[in-house]
Design a protein around this motif. Structure first.
Motif, PDB file in Angstrom:
ATOM      1  N   ASP A  42      98.371 110.818 -72.604  1.00 11.58           N
ATOM      2  CA  ASP A  42      97.944 109.807 -73.751  1.00 11.58           C
ATOM      3  C   ASP A  42      99.144 108.602 -73.860  1.00 11.58           C
ATOM      4  N   ILE A  43      99.035 108.026 -72.790  1.00  9.45           N
ATOM      5  CA  ILE A  43     100.238 106.607 -72.870  1.00  9.45           C
ATOM      6  C   ILE A  43      99.654 105.731 -73.607  1.00  9.45           C
ATOM      7  N   ASP A  44     100.532 105.184 -74.448  1.00  7.24           N
ATOM      8  CA  ASP A  44     100.316 103.922 -75.378  1.00  7.24           C
ATOM      9  C   ASP A  44     101.231 102.944 -74.732  1.00  7.24           C
ATOM     10  N   PHE A  45     100.933 101.898 -74.416  1.00  7.24           N
ATOM     11  CA  PHE A  45     101.888 101.078 -73.604  1.00  7.24           C
ATOM     12  C   PHE A  45     101.255  99.449 -73.767  1.00  7.24           C
ATOM     13  N   SER A  46     102.220  98.558 -73.935  1.00  2.00           N
ATOM     14  CA  SER A  46     101.617  97.077 -74.010  1.00  2.00           C
ATOM     15  C   SER A  46     102.683  96.167 -73.396  1.00  2.00           C
ATOM     16  N   VAL A  47     102.107  95.084 -73.001  1.00  2.00           N
ATOM     17  CA  VAL A  47     103.000  94.090 -72.638  1.00  2.00           C
ATOM     18  C   VAL A  47     102.434  92.715 -73.078  1.00  2.00           C
ATOM     19  N   LYS A  48     103.514  92.208 -73.734  1.00  7.56           N
ATOM     20  CA  LYS A  48     103.260  90.864 -74.493  1.00  7.56           C
ATOM     21  C   LYS A  48     103.084  89.663 -73.495  1.00  7.56           C
ATOM     22  N   ARG A  49     102.623  88.815 -73.667  1.00  7.19           N
ATOM     23  CA  ARG A  49     102.378  87.596 -72.829  1.00  7.19           C
ATOM     24  C   ARG A  49     103.674  86.951 -72.421  1.00  7.19           C
ATOM     25  N   GLY A  50     104.054  86.856 -71.097  1.00  4.83           N
ATOM     26  CA  GLY A  50     105.519  86.336 -71.002  1.00  4.83           C
ATOM     27  C   GLY A  50     106.590  87.386 -70.931  1.00  4.83           C
ATOM     28  N   GLU A  51     106.147  88.726 -71.003  1.00  8.79           N
ATOM     29  CA  GLU A  51     107.240  89.727 -71.089  1.00  8.79           C
ATOM     30  C   GLU A  51     107.434  90.355 -69.769  1.00  8.79           C
ATOM     31  N   CYS A  52     108.663  90.763 -69.292  1.00 10.07           N
ATOM     32  CA  CYS A  52     108.947  91.547 -68.352  1.00 10.07           C
ATOM     33  C   CYS A  52     109.268  92.916 -68.647  1.00 10.07           C
ATOM     34  N   VAL A  53     108.534  93.734 -68.413  1.00 13.47           N
ATOM     35  CA  VAL A  53     108.723  95.147 -68.527  1.00 13.47           C
ATOM     36  C   VAL A  53     109.099  95.988 -67.403  1.00 13.47           C
ATOM     37  N   ALA A  54     110.279  96.786 -67.550  1.00 12.86           N
ATOM     38  CA  ALA A  54     110.754  97.543 -66.359  1.00 12.86           C
ATOM     39  C   ALA A  54     110.295  98.908 -66.515  1.00 12.86           C
ATOM     40  N   VAL A  55     109.601  99.617 -65.809  1.00 15.12           N
ATOM     41  CA  VAL A  55     109.294 100.977 -66.021  1.00 15.12           C
ATOM     42  C   VAL A  55     110.135 101.847 -65.014  1.00 15.12           C
ATOM     43  N   ILE A  56     111.084 102.825 -65.668  1.00 20.31           N
ATOM     44  CA  ILE A  56     111.827 103.639 -64.934  1.00 20.31           C
ATOM     45  C   ILE A  56     111.658 105.003 -65.160  1.00 20.31           C
ATOM     46  N   GLY A  57     112.131 106.007 -64.325  1.00 14.75           N
ATOM     47  CA  GLY A  57     111.978 107.381 -64.718  1.00 14.75           C
ATOM     48  C   GLY A  57     112.225 108.029 -63.520  1.00 14.75           C
ATOM     49  N   PRO A  58     112.120 109.295 -63.134  1.00 16.82           N
ATOM     50  CA  PRO A  58     112.357 110.254 -62.266  1.00 16.82           C
ATOM     51  C   PRO A  58     111.232 110.032 -61.276  1.00 16.82           C
ATOM     52  N   SER A  59     111.477 110.185 -59.892  1.00 12.88           N
ATOM     53  CA  SER A  59     110.366 110.430 -59.093  1.00 12.88           C
ATOM     54  C   SER A  59     109.377 111.611 -59.494  1.00 12.88           C
ATOM     55  N   GLY A  60     107.911 111.071 -59.351  1.00 12.76           N
ATOM     56  CA  GLY A  60     106.736 111.974 -60.001  1.00 12.76           C
ATOM     57  C   GLY A  60     106.436 111.890 -61.355  1.00 12.76           C
ATOM     58  N   SER A  61     107.224 110.916 -62.020  1.00 11.01           N
ATOM     59  CA  SER A  61     107.072 111.199 -63.355  1.00 11.01           C
ATOM     60  C   SER A  61     105.901 110.375 -63.729  1.00 11.01           C
ATOM     61  N   GLY A  62     105.241 109.574 -62.840  1.00  8.03           N
ATOM     62  CA  GLY A  62     103.830 108.934 -63.149  1.00  8.03           C
ATOM     63  C   GLY A  62     103.730 107.304 -63.166  1.00  8.03           C
ATOM     64  N   LYS A  63     104.842 106.818 -62.649  1.00  6.35           N
ATOM     65  CA  LYS A  63     105.132 105.473 -62.903  1.00  6.35           C
ATOM     66  C   LYS A  63     104.209 104.759 -62.018  1.00  6.35           C
ATOM     67  N   SER A  64     103.919 105.173 -60.720  1.00  7.53           N
ATOM     68  CA  SER A  64     103.111 104.290 -59.806  1.00  7.53           C
ATOM     69  C   SER A  64     101.463 104.675 -60.543  1.00  7.53           C
ATOM     70  N   THR A  65     101.171 105.710 -60.704  1.00  7.63           N
ATOM     71  CA  THR A  65     100.083 106.023 -61.430  1.00  7.63           C
ATOM     72  C   THR A  65      99.565 105.160 -62.647  1.00  7.63           C
TER      73      THR A  65
END
Ligand code: ADP
Ligand code: MG
Length: 302
Positions: A42-65
């Motif tokens: 149930d991820i809610d996630f947004s990126v504004k126009r021109g924004e740079c968002v870094a996604v971090i977290g432990p391995s296997g947490s679902g970042k690539s997915t």
């Protein structure tokens, strides 16, 4: 997929995707299940126009997915994604898939260059075949992009003749050649020798500074802290913390008080490796648990 921006009349005022003018990417209720295993909750996630968002977290947490779902390299199990106001939902047709991938450039940790093609051919392939650019125009753009990533003289080289850092810069030029609405990076420096990381981060920093919309999955905490406009912390398929990098990385995120044990178990900052960023996060979580338990004890709850 309905390629319509949700109209104000069709949606309630604060409806997901309705603020598409400001948002380049908007994700609501994204879930991803592989077999028996739910990887995104149930991820809610947004990126504004021109924004740079870094996604971090432990391995296997679902970042690539998460970022693979954005451009449908993985089909979300449920949830809706808006890219620049265009709604993506459920299974997409091949034409719709091609459109979403055209709009979101992806840079993979392992470069994914075609080994049998020159640098120039790698960069011009999609603009000519997908965007229907003329070969001359595509080559001119490719040369300009190579100059931008500091590889002006490598147009005729083959990937095997390049270092990892050079290959990744070609991969970035290739993504830019499609003039995407946003760039998605999946640990772009994780396969590089340490001395080559800087040259790739420098190019990425330049892109962020020129206002490109970027989502960067990374373990480079220095980059996340100094370049990203926002940091999103993913753990076990959930966003557990997000905000301004300085806030997220401070001992007391969002002004919360921390228990006295925090300095003792919090390793030196900034962490330099995956392991230390993971330790840092686990320490962060443990601190929070201790803190809420002690808080509960204080007010006499079980
Ligand atoms: P991260 O990028 O944060 O390391 P991933 O998104 O790659 O995490 O993976 C999250 C979880 O989903 C892991 O447990 C991984 O094994 C699982 N997973 C990822 N891709 C697949 C797949 N195609 N099939 C089954 N499980 C997968
Ligand atoms: Mg990953």
């Amino acid at each position: 997929m309905e390629y319509q921006r949700p109209s104000a009349s069709a949606q309630p005022e604060a409806a997901p995707g309705a603020s598409a003018g400001a948002l380049m990417i908007d994700v609501r209720g994204l879930c991803k299940v592989f077999g028996e295993r739910q990887v995104l909750h149930d991820i809610d996630f947004s990126v504004k126009r021109g924004e740079c968002v870094a996604v971090i977290g432990p391995s296997g947490s679902g970042k690539s997915t998460l970022i693979r779902c954005l451009n449908y390299l993985e089909t979300p199990t449920s949830g809706t994604i808006w890219i620049d106001g265009k709604e993506l939902h459920g299974q997409l047709s091949p034409a719709e898939l091609s459109e979403v991938r055209r709009e979101l450039g992806m840079v993979f940790y392992n470069f994914n260059l075609f080994p049998h093609m020159s640098v120039l051919a790698n960069i011009t392939l999609a603009p000519v075949q997908v965007r229907r650019a003329s070969r001359a125009q595509a080559e001119q753009t490719a040369r300009e992009l190579l100059e931008k990533v500091g590889l002006k003289d490598k147009a005729d080289a083959y990937p095997s003749q390049l270092s990892g850092g050079q290959k990744q810069r070609v991969a970035i030029a290739r993504a830019l050649a499609m003039n995407p609405k946003a760039l998605l990076f999946d640990e772009p420096t994780s396969a590089l020798d340490p001395e080559l990381v800087g040259e790739v981060l420098k190019v990425m920093r330049g892109l962020a500074e020129e206002g490109r919309t970027m989502v960067v999955v990374t373990h480079e905490m220095g980059f996340a802290r100094s370049v990203a406009d926002r940091v999103v912390f993913l753990d076990q398929g959930r966003i557990v913390e997000q905000g301004d990098p300085e806030e997220v990385f401070r001992l007391s995120p969002r002004g919360r008080s921390w228990p006295a044990c925090a300095p003792a178990i919090w390793p030196a900052w900034p962490p330099r490796s995956t392991t230390s960023s993971t330790h840092l996060y686990l320490a962060h979580r443990q601190c929070r648990r201790d803190f809420s338990r002690r808080g509960a004890e204080k007010v006499g709850q079980p």
